[in-house]
Design a protein around this motif. Structure first.
Motif, PDB file in Angstrom:
ATOM      1  N   LYS A 135       0.709  -1.190  -0.350  1.00 27.54           N
ATOM      2  CA  LYS A 135      -0.381   0.062   0.298  1.00 27.54           C
ATOM      3  C   LYS A 135       0.664   1.162   0.253  1.00 27.54           C
ATOM      4  N   ALA A 136       2.029   1.300   0.673  1.00 28.87           N
ATOM      5  CA  ALA A 136       2.899   1.871   0.715  1.00 28.87           C
ATOM      6  C   ALA A 136       3.994   2.472  -0.490  1.00 28.87           C
ATOM      7  N   LEU A 137       3.906   1.828  -1.389  1.00 31.94           N
ATOM      8  CA  LEU A 137       4.791   1.808  -2.979  1.00 31.94           C
ATOM      9  C   LEU A 137       3.661   1.593  -3.711  1.00 31.94           C
ATOM     10  N   GLU A 138       5.469   1.993  -5.120  1.00 35.02           N
ATOM     11  CA  GLU A 138       4.691   2.566  -6.239  1.00 35.02           C
ATOM     12  C   GLU A 138       4.484   0.887  -6.833  1.00 35.02           C
ATOM     13  N   ASP A 139       4.007   0.579  -8.504  1.00 35.90           N
ATOM     14  CA  ASP A 139       4.195  -0.924  -8.635  1.00 35.90           C
ATOM     15  C   ASP A 139       5.748  -0.900  -9.579  1.00 35.90           C
ATOM     16  N   TYR A 140       6.008  -0.128  -9.761  1.00 38.27           N
ATOM     17  CA  TYR A 140       6.734  -0.757  -9.827  1.00 38.27           C
ATOM     18  C   TYR A 140       8.640  -1.083  -9.011  1.00 38.27           C
ATOM     19  N   GLU A 141       8.434  -0.324  -7.583  1.00 38.08           N
ATOM     20  CA  GLU A 141       8.615  -1.012  -6.318  1.00 38.08           C
ATOM     21  C   GLU A 141       8.337  -1.672  -5.638  1.00 38.08           C
ATOM     22  N   LYS A 142       6.814  -2.569  -6.031  1.00 34.95           N
ATOM     23  CA  LYS A 142       6.642  -3.707  -5.338  1.00 34.95           C
ATOM     24  C   LYS A 142       7.125  -4.762  -6.308  1.00 34.95           C
ATOM     25  N   ALA A 143       7.355  -4.295  -7.813  1.00 30.72           N
ATOM     26  CA  ALA A 143       8.339  -5.321  -8.642  1.00 30.72           C
ATOM     27  C   ALA A 143       9.756  -5.454  -8.003  1.00 30.72           C
ATOM     28  N   ASN A 167      -7.470  -2.355   0.271  1.00 26.73           N
ATOM     29  CA  ASN A 167      -8.683  -2.430   0.746  1.00 26.73           C
ATOM     30  C   ASN A 167      -9.363  -2.828  -0.135  1.00 26.73           C
ATOM     31  N   HIS A 168      -9.499  -3.018  -1.397  1.00 27.86           N
ATOM     32  CA  HIS A 168      -9.977  -3.269  -2.538  1.00 27.86           C
ATOM     33  C   HIS A 168      -9.510  -4.689  -2.997  1.00 27.86           C
ATOM     34  N   ILE A 169     -10.481  -5.510  -3.649  1.00 27.02           N
ATOM     35  CA  ILE A 169     -10.167  -6.618  -4.172  1.00 27.02           C
ATOM     36  C   ILE A 169      -9.296  -6.422  -5.327  1.00 27.02           C
ATOM     37  N   PHE A 170      -9.212  -5.238  -6.250  1.00 32.43           N
ATOM     38  CA  PHE A 170      -8.805  -4.909  -6.933  1.00 32.43           C
ATOM     39  C   PHE A 170      -6.979  -4.497  -6.600  1.00 32.43           C
ATOM     40  N   GLU A 171      -6.451  -3.757  -5.683  1.00 31.44           N
ATOM     41  CA  GLU A 171      -5.516  -3.792  -5.379  1.00 31.44           C
ATOM     42  C   GLU A 171      -5.058  -4.572  -5.242  1.00 31.44           C
ATOM     43  N   ASN A 172      -5.723  -5.819  -4.027  1.00 35.15           N
ATOM     44  CA  ASN A 172      -4.665  -6.604  -3.906  1.00 35.15           C
ATOM     45  C   ASN A 172      -4.030  -7.537  -4.521  1.00 35.15           C
ATOM     46  N   VAL A 173      -4.849  -7.643  -6.247  1.00 32.90           N
ATOM     47  CA  VAL A 173      -5.320  -8.666  -7.086  1.00 32.90           C
ATOM     48  C   VAL A 173      -4.410  -7.680  -8.453  1.00 32.90           C
ATOM     49  N   ASN A 174      -4.060  -6.223  -8.336  1.00 32.76           N
ATOM     50  CA  ASN A 174      -2.549  -5.824  -8.672  1.00 32.76           C
ATOM     51  C   ASN A 174      -1.623  -6.042  -8.401  1.00 32.76           C
ATOM     52  N   ASP A 175      -1.773  -6.586  -7.204  1.00 32.61           N
ATOM     53  CA  ASP A 175      -0.348  -6.639  -5.894  1.00 32.61           C
ATOM     54  C   ASP A 175       0.435  -8.157  -6.783  1.00 32.61           C
ATOM     55  N   ILE A 176      -0.413  -8.782  -6.428  1.00 30.65           N
ATOM     56  CA  ILE A 176      -0.692 -10.462  -6.570  1.00 30.65           C
ATOM     57  C   ILE A 176       0.063 -10.830  -8.597  1.00 30.65           C
ATOM     58  N   ASN A 177      -0.419  -9.815  -8.854  1.00 28.59           N
ATOM     59  CA  ASN A 177       0.255  -9.566 -10.282  1.00 28.59           C
ATOM     60  C   ASN A 177       1.138  -9.449 -10.967  1.00 28.59           C
ATOM     61  N   ILE A 178       0.930  -8.127 -10.150  1.00 28.04           N
ATOM     62  CA  ILE A 178       2.934  -7.823 -10.344  1.00 28.04           C
ATOM     63  C   ILE A 178       4.255  -9.106 -10.232  1.00 28.04           C
ATOM     64  N   ILE A 179       4.114  -9.780  -8.598  1.00 25.20           N
ATOM     65  CA  ILE A 179       4.657 -10.054  -8.035  1.00 25.20           C
ATOM     66  C   ILE A 179       5.154 -11.338  -8.926  1.00 25.20           C
TER      67      ILE A 179
END
Length: 242
Positions: A135-143, A167-179
């Motif tokens: 939640k505290a990171l940009e997508d490229y930082e998560k990657a 706190n939303h399913i789409f945020e979680n799925v976005n994180d899963i997809n990136i990882i």
């Protein structure tokens, strides 16, 4: 939706969590009894109660998880390694380490890799989870954080401490997809805000390997009531036309 066959299978996908620093020993004993009742994959608890968990869960196959550098991850590597070593000696099976977000923000991924390697070395064949606080990171930082965790030998990326979690399913799925895209060999645990079966099922359908939840008991009990304890008497039928 994710094909869960029964409540036992659901419980094996949940790490039942209690990291409340105001929990008394009597409350924690009750927590462990609930964990035993439903046979979760693991309990995730503060270091304080790892010895008690070892005692109370000795007759089960429930794993004991605990945290290092929780919740901010500011500690230096030597301190985290010492914490992890102590947890293993006290009986923990899974070690969850909050990574230093300063290093991620400064793109010092070599420091993260070095820390993870040292942690994995000290815990051996026990499970190492790296908490990256998505939640505290940009997508490229998560990657990049997930890549560093995978390269250096972590077993899981965990997405939150629970203090600032998606706190939303789409945020979680976005994180899963990136990882999954950038660290395809590492497993994923989603934690934070999962308080009902529908949300849990959506997370699993989205690709998570495990769920961490403070509400694990309620999720599994509700599922059990709906799917296994509901008695429906079928109407009698004949197989020929009258």
């Amino acid at each position: 939706m994710y094909n869960i066959k029964n409540s036992n299978e659901l419980a094996k996908l949940i790490n039942y969590t209690n990291l409340n620093n105001m929990t008394s020993e009597s409350e924690m004993r009750e927590f462990f009894e609930k964990a035993k009742e439903l046979n979760f994959n693991s309990v995730v608890i503060s270091p304080t109660y790892v010895p008690l968990a070892k005692e109370m869960l000795s007759d089960t196959n429930i794993k004991i998880g605990s945290v290092v550098g929780f919740p901010l991850g500011f500690e230096d590597t030597a301190s985290k390694v010492a914490e992890a070593k102590a947890l293993i000696e006290n009986g923990a099976d899974d070690i969850e380490v909050v990574i230093n977000l300063n290093h991620i923000k400064d793109e010092k991924y070599d420091l993260i890799e070095n820390e993870v390697k040292q942690l994995k070395e000290v815990i051996g064949d026990k499970v190492l989870k790296i908490i990256i606080e998505t939640k505290a990171l940009e997508d490229y930082e998560k990657a990049n954080a997930a890549k560093a965790a995978q390269i250096s030998g972590a077993d899981y990326v965990k997405t939150a401490t629970g203090f600032v979690s998606p706190n939303h399913i789409f945020e979680n799925v976005n994180d899963i997809n990136i990882i999954q895209k950038h660290a395809p060999k590492i497993k994923i645990e989603i934690y934070g805000g999962i308080d009902n079966y529908k949300f849990a099922n959506q997370i699993l359908t989205g690709g998570a390997d495990l769920i961490g939840s403070d509400h694990g008991y309620e999720i599994v009990k509700r599922y059990k009531e709906l799917r296994e304890n509901t008695q429906v008497k079928p109407k009698p039928i004949t197989l020929t036309k009258k």
